[in-house]
Design a protein around this motif. Structure first.
Motif, mmCIF file in Angstrom:
data_model
loop_
_atom_site.group_PDB
_atom_site.id
_atom_site.type_symbol
_atom_site.label_atom_id
_atom_site.label_comp_id
_atom_site.label_asym_id
_atom_site.label_seq_id
_atom_site.Cartn_x
_atom_site.Cartn_y
_atom_site.Cartn_z
ATOM 1 N N GLY A 462 0.789 -1.230 0.000
ATOM 2 C CA GLY A 462 0.000 0.000 0.000
ATOM 3 C C GLY A 462 0.819 1.277 0.000
ATOM 4 O O GLY A 462 0.331 2.317 -0.432
ATOM 5 N N GLY A 463 2.060 1.235 0.475
ATOM 6 C CA GLY A 463 2.863 2.440 0.554
ATOM 7 C C GLY A 463 3.623 2.767 -0.720
ATOM 8 O O GLY A 463 4.367 3.763 -0.749
ATOM 9 N N TYR A 464 3.489 1.958 -1.765
ATOM 10 C CA TYR A 464 4.269 2.153 -2.991
ATOM 11 C C TYR A 464 3.375 2.659 -4.122
ATOM 12 O O TYR A 464 2.261 2.170 -4.332
ATOM 13 C CB TYR A 464 4.930 0.842 -3.410
ATOM 14 C CG TYR A 464 5.885 0.308 -2.376
ATOM 15 C CD1 TYR A 464 7.103 0.947 -2.127
ATOM 16 C CD2 TYR A 464 5.565 -0.825 -1.631
ATOM 17 C CE1 TYR A 464 7.974 0.461 -1.171
ATOM 18 C CE2 TYR A 464 6.441 -1.317 -0.674
ATOM 19 C CZ TYR A 464 7.640 -0.664 -0.443
ATOM 20 O OH TYR A 464 8.505 -1.144 0.505
ATOM 21 N N ARG A 465 3.892 3.618 -4.878
ATOM 22 C CA ARG A 465 3.187 4.109 -6.053
ATOM 23 C C ARG A 465 3.328 3.147 -7.231
ATOM 24 O O ARG A 465 2.417 3.016 -8.043
ATOM 25 C CB ARG A 465 3.724 5.488 -6.455
ATOM 26 C CG ARG A 465 3.427 6.595 -5.455
ATOM 27 C CD ARG A 465 4.025 7.915 -5.934
ATOM 28 N NE ARG A 465 3.739 8.994 -4.999
ATOM 29 C CZ ARG A 465 2.667 9.779 -5.062
ATOM 30 N NH1 ARG A 465 1.774 9.575 -6.032
ATOM 31 N NH2 ARG A 465 2.469 10.733 -4.185
ATOM 32 N N LEU A 466 4.487 2.490 -7.318
ATOM 33 C CA LEU A 466 4.770 1.583 -8.428
ATOM 34 C C LEU A 466 5.376 0.301 -7.877
ATOM 35 O O LEU A 466 6.299 0.346 -7.044
ATOM 36 C CB LEU A 466 5.740 2.236 -9.413
ATOM 37 C CG LEU A 466 6.240 1.368 -10.582
ATOM 38 C CD1 LEU A 466 5.083 1.001 -11.505
ATOM 39 C CD2 LEU A 466 7.346 2.086 -11.351
ATOM 40 N N VAL A 467 4.871 -0.839 -8.334
ATOM 41 C CA VAL A 467 5.425 -2.151 -7.989
ATOM 42 C C VAL A 467 5.843 -2.838 -9.276
ATOM 43 O O VAL A 467 5.052 -2.921 -10.232
ATOM 44 C CB VAL A 467 4.406 -3.010 -7.211
ATOM 45 C CG1 VAL A 467 4.917 -4.438 -7.052
ATOM 46 C CG2 VAL A 467 4.125 -2.386 -5.848
ATOM 47 N N VAL A 468 7.066 -3.329 -9.318
ATOM 48 C CA VAL A 468 7.630 -3.959 -10.505
ATOM 49 C C VAL A 468 7.811 -5.449 -10.219
ATOM 50 O O VAL A 468 8.403 -5.823 -9.197
ATOM 51 C CB VAL A 468 8.968 -3.307 -10.893
ATOM 52 C CG1 VAL A 468 9.564 -3.989 -12.121
ATOM 53 C CG2 VAL A 468 8.763 -1.815 -11.165
ATOM 54 N N GLY A 490 -5.581 1.427 -6.632
ATOM 55 C CA GLY A 490 -4.922 2.577 -7.244
ATOM 56 C C GLY A 490 -3.449 2.408 -7.517
ATOM 57 O O GLY A 490 -2.795 3.346 -7.989
ATOM 58 N N GLY A 491 -2.891 1.217 -7.273
ATOM 59 C CA GLY A 491 -1.468 0.994 -7.511
ATOM 60 C C GLY A 491 -1.160 0.799 -8.986
ATOM 61 O O GLY A 491 -2.023 0.431 -9.792
ATOM 62 N N HIS A 492 0.081 1.050 -9.338
ATOM 63 C CA HIS A 492 0.578 0.828 -10.694
ATOM 64 C C HIS A 492 1.544 -0.349 -10.661
ATOM 65 O O HIS A 492 2.458 -0.391 -9.825
ATOM 66 C CB HIS A 492 1.272 2.079 -11.225
ATOM 67 C CG HIS A 492 0.317 3.190 -11.534
ATOM 68 N ND1 HIS A 492 0.144 3.712 -12.798
ATOM 69 C CD2 HIS A 492 -0.546 3.883 -10.733
ATOM 70 C CE1 HIS A 492 -0.758 4.663 -12.773
ATOM 71 N NE2 HIS A 492 -1.191 4.799 -11.520
ATOM 72 N N LEU A 493 1.361 -1.301 -11.586
ATOM 73 C CA LEU A 493 2.105 -2.553 -11.579
ATOM 74 C C LEU A 493 2.722 -2.782 -12.952
ATOM 75 O O LEU A 493 2.042 -2.655 -13.981
ATOM 76 C CB LEU A 493 1.172 -3.713 -11.238
ATOM 77 C CG LEU A 493 1.794 -5.101 -11.082
ATOM 78 C CD1 LEU A 493 2.465 -5.215 -9.721
ATOM 79 C CD2 LEU A 493 0.737 -6.192 -11.224
ATOM 80 N N LEU A 494 4.008 -3.119 -12.972
ATOM 81 C CA LEU A 494 4.704 -3.505 -14.203
ATOM 82 C C LEU A 494 5.087 -4.969 -14.078
ATOM 83 O O LEU A 494 5.812 -5.353 -13.157
ATOM 84 C CB LEU A 494 5.946 -2.639 -14.405
ATOM 85 C CG LEU A 494 6.877 -3.015 -15.565
ATOM 86 C CD1 LEU A 494 6.144 -2.962 -16.892
ATOM 87 C CD2 LEU A 494 8.102 -2.113 -15.586
#
Length: 685
Positions: A462-468, A490-494
């Protein structure tokens, strides 16, 4: 002993920080290798180099217990007294890393065995079976003797248990290990029927009727059972952890307030760092980037981010690095002037509270006599010692850095069971490896000045804007739900290819690939088309990624979009016109999916787009090429901007506001001039 999940580990870590009062500095000290006259010179020479922390006794077992049950601590008594007299703290080993000859002579069954039945003999180090109750008994007895002897010695600052677990013997396949493995399987599965189901033993007539029939995955006529191999990797990591924990239990009983660590070994596949992390008070690592590899410092940065993440962002210890060349590569290049300093400050920038080396004095004999040391064969007049002493003075001048943390808005996911399963045999391509995947995704983030944590797939995201997610070949339903929840919120995932394929028993998930990650991707993968060795395919980018053409390598696949939009297509071959890059809006978040390994410009384009969409801010925008930027926030909330120039050219780095380089103590300026391999520490408001 249960995992110590209370405030005690943090309290013990803070005790060490207060004890040192600064970034710790030193190295492995092996006084048993040297005559009394040399040992007498060492404490004063250490102070010349600003050494204040040394590891002692890592390979001291034969010295302190030359015969069974006969203990002689006189040498180490004098050494610890002499070190304490000049204010040097000790990371004291339990001395169990390398058993003495008498132990294997008396109990030859403690010696490890390879999968092909080859027994490994004494003459090197780490020659023990981790499952051996005899080895564990003698190791725990020695740890208890050491702990009782030095529990109240004023030099003792931290316990160092074992050494580089699994670096030489990651798995033992002997009969003792086989029996231990059966007990481990019984605890995991309960009964043979559950084991058969988990291991898919209906394939090739492998059904078991009793646990006694189960063996380690020894050398077989063809591919061993993959689920068996995966469980053996889990078991082997656990067996080494059991050795470690048995010693820690004794230390906790005798010295409950002294922190405990063990040195992990770089980005090391056999040891599941997440499983071990709850049992270390302070995470420690040995890092040996190759001076001959121009980008080796990128992997070092990843390793340091991983170490920082093991304890939730708390500081960690660089337990070993080399002042210059090592001895174990086919060709051992020295570190050029400035490289050792640069690499050391890189560790501090990414959260290290100690910078240490192997070793203090360069050995005259033995297998590591050509491994560089703080004091080389030539003595303190050598340029290596001069550089070592200068770095020690720099670190000593900035005690305020100790205890600082490194904020990150981005996380990379790394699961050890998925790593183990990904690289098993009989897969679509031997070219798909975890290390390559990690670095392919980490490198563009690194050079963009994006600081990353490294977390398991079940972590709170939850504390991350982007997770790769470079690769998550093995995914549990728990992990899949965690990723879906992150994106929906609302997170962004690559995410990249060959993910979501199997469960935790290496059984393929039902339906189209990528199994439980299909909802995230918004598409179905119908077929894999791994590329031939050295092969590549052109990939045409959509306008959202800047247009033009880039290159895909390693892998391609047939992807059928459902709700995802296509941002890149294969531009040649059998898959021409098919999707290579997708973007999927799900809930309040976004998922990016890569169906090939893009070349560096392509990866940079996708990563930059994902970073921008997620609102991730770089530490410093518009960094010059090969300049690394990291921010470390002190305990008093002041922050320091670390700038590290990994190029061989001088560069000017513009600053967003006036700042002053603490290392040069120059006037405030709106820029910093970094020489080749230069370092700057800019204090920020």
């Amino acid at each position: 002993m249960s995992a110590d999940r209370t405030a005690a580990p943090r309290r013990r870590e803070e005790t060490l920080r207060r004890r040192l009062g600064k970034i710790g500095y030193g190295g492995d000290y092996n006084p048993e290798q040297w005559p009394a006259a040399i040992r007498a010179e060492d404490p004063a020479l250490m102070r010349v180099a600003n050494v204040d922390l040394v590891s002692v006794g890592i390979f001291g077992w034969a010295e302190v217990e030359p015969r069974p049950g006969e203990f002689h601590f006189d040498l180490f008594d004098r050494v610890l007294d002499d070190l304490h007299a000049v204010g040097i703290a000790v990371s004291l080993a339990t001395m169990t890393a390398s058993p003495p000859p008498w132990l294997s002579q008396r109990y030859p069954h403690i010696l490890p065995v390879r999968a092909d039945g080859t027994r490994l003999w004494p003459g090197g180090r780490q020659h023990y079976c981790p499952s051996s109750p005899v080895y564990r008994q003698h190791a725990v007895r020695l740890a208890e003797q050491v702990a009782r002897r030095y529990a109240h010695h004023p030099a003792l600052a931290i316990w160092h248990v074992g050494n580089e677990y699994g670096v030489h013997v990651a798995e033992c396949h002997c009969d003792v290990s086989a029996e231990d493995f059966r007990h481990w399987l019984t605890r995991r599965y309960g009964d043979v029927a559950s084991l058969n189901e988990a291991w898919s033993t209906t394939f090739w007539s492998q059904r078991y009727d009793d646990f006694d029939q189960v063996l380690p995955p020894r050398t077989a006529p063809t591919f061993p059972n993959p689920a068996q191999q995966l469980d053996y990797a889990r078991f082997s990591s656990d067996a080494m952890l059991a050795c470690y924990r048995a010693e820690v239990e004794v230390l906790r009983q005798i010295t409950p307030d002294v922190p405990v660590t063990t040195n992990f070994c770089g980005l090391w596949k056999p040891v599941d760092f997440w499983a071990w992390a709850p049992y270390v008070d302070v995470a420690s690592v040995d890092a040996y980037p190759d001076p001959a590899e121009p980008e080796s410092h990128v992997e070092s940065a990843f390793i340091y981010d991983l170490l920082r993440s093991l304890k939730g962002g708390r500081p960690w210890l660089l337990m070993e690095q080399s002042p210059s060349a090592v001895n174990w590569r086919p060709r051992n290049a020295p570190k050029p002037p400035g490289a050792m300093r640069l690499g050391s400050w890189q560790a501090v920038a990414r959260g290290a509270d100690a910078v240490m080396f192997f070793q203090w004095r360069q050995s005259r004999g033995g297998a590591e006599k050509y491994h560089a040391a703080m004091v080389p064969h030539a003595g303190p007049q050598h340029r290596t010692f001069r550089e070592v002493a200068a770095l020690g003075a720099e670190l000593a001048a900035h005690p305020e850095l100790a205890g600082g943390q490194v904020p990150a808005e981005t996380a990379l996911i790394l699961d050890w069971p998925s790593w183990w399963a990904l690289e098993l045999d009989s897969h679509p391509s031997v070219d798909v490896t975890m290390r390559e995947a990690l670095l392919a995704h980490y490198t563009p983030l690194h050079w963009a000045g994006i600081t990353c944590d490294v977390v398991p797939s079940t972590a709170d995201l939850g504390g991350y804007r982007l997770v790769v997610v470079p690769n998550l070949y093995l995914v549990t339903e728990e992990a899949a739900q965690n990723l879906r929840r992150y994106v929906h919120n609302g997170g962004h995932l690559l995410l990249s290819f060959f993910s979501g394929i199997v469960d935790d028993c290496d059984r393929v998930h039902d339906g189209d690939y990528p199994g439980p990650l299909r909802e995230l991707v918004g598409a179905r993968v119908k077929e894999w088309w791994p590329l031939p060795e050295g092969g590549s395919l052109p990939v045409r980018l959509a306008g959202a990624l800047g247009g033009g053409t880039t290159t895909g390598r390693l892998w391609s696949e047939v992807v059928v979009p459902d709700s995802a939009e296509v941002l890149g297509t294969f531009d040649d071959g059998e898959l021409a016109g098919r999707p290579a890059i997708l973007r999927h809006r799900l809930g309040r978040g976004v998922v990016w999916y890569l169906a090939t390994r893009l070349d560096e410009p392509g990866m940079t384009a996708v990563v930059d787009a994902a970073v921008t969409a997620a609102g991730v801010q770089p530490v410093l925008p518009d960094l010059p090429a090969q300049v690394e930027a990291v921010r470390r926030v002190a305990t008093d909330a002041t922050s320091t901007l670390f700038l590290l120039n990994h190029s061989r050219e001088a560069v000017r780095v513009p600053l967003p506001r006036p700042g002053r380089d603490l290392l040069t103590d120059g006037p405030e300026s709106t820029f910093v001039d970094l020489p080749a391999r230069g370092v700057a520490l800019v204090r920020e408001a």
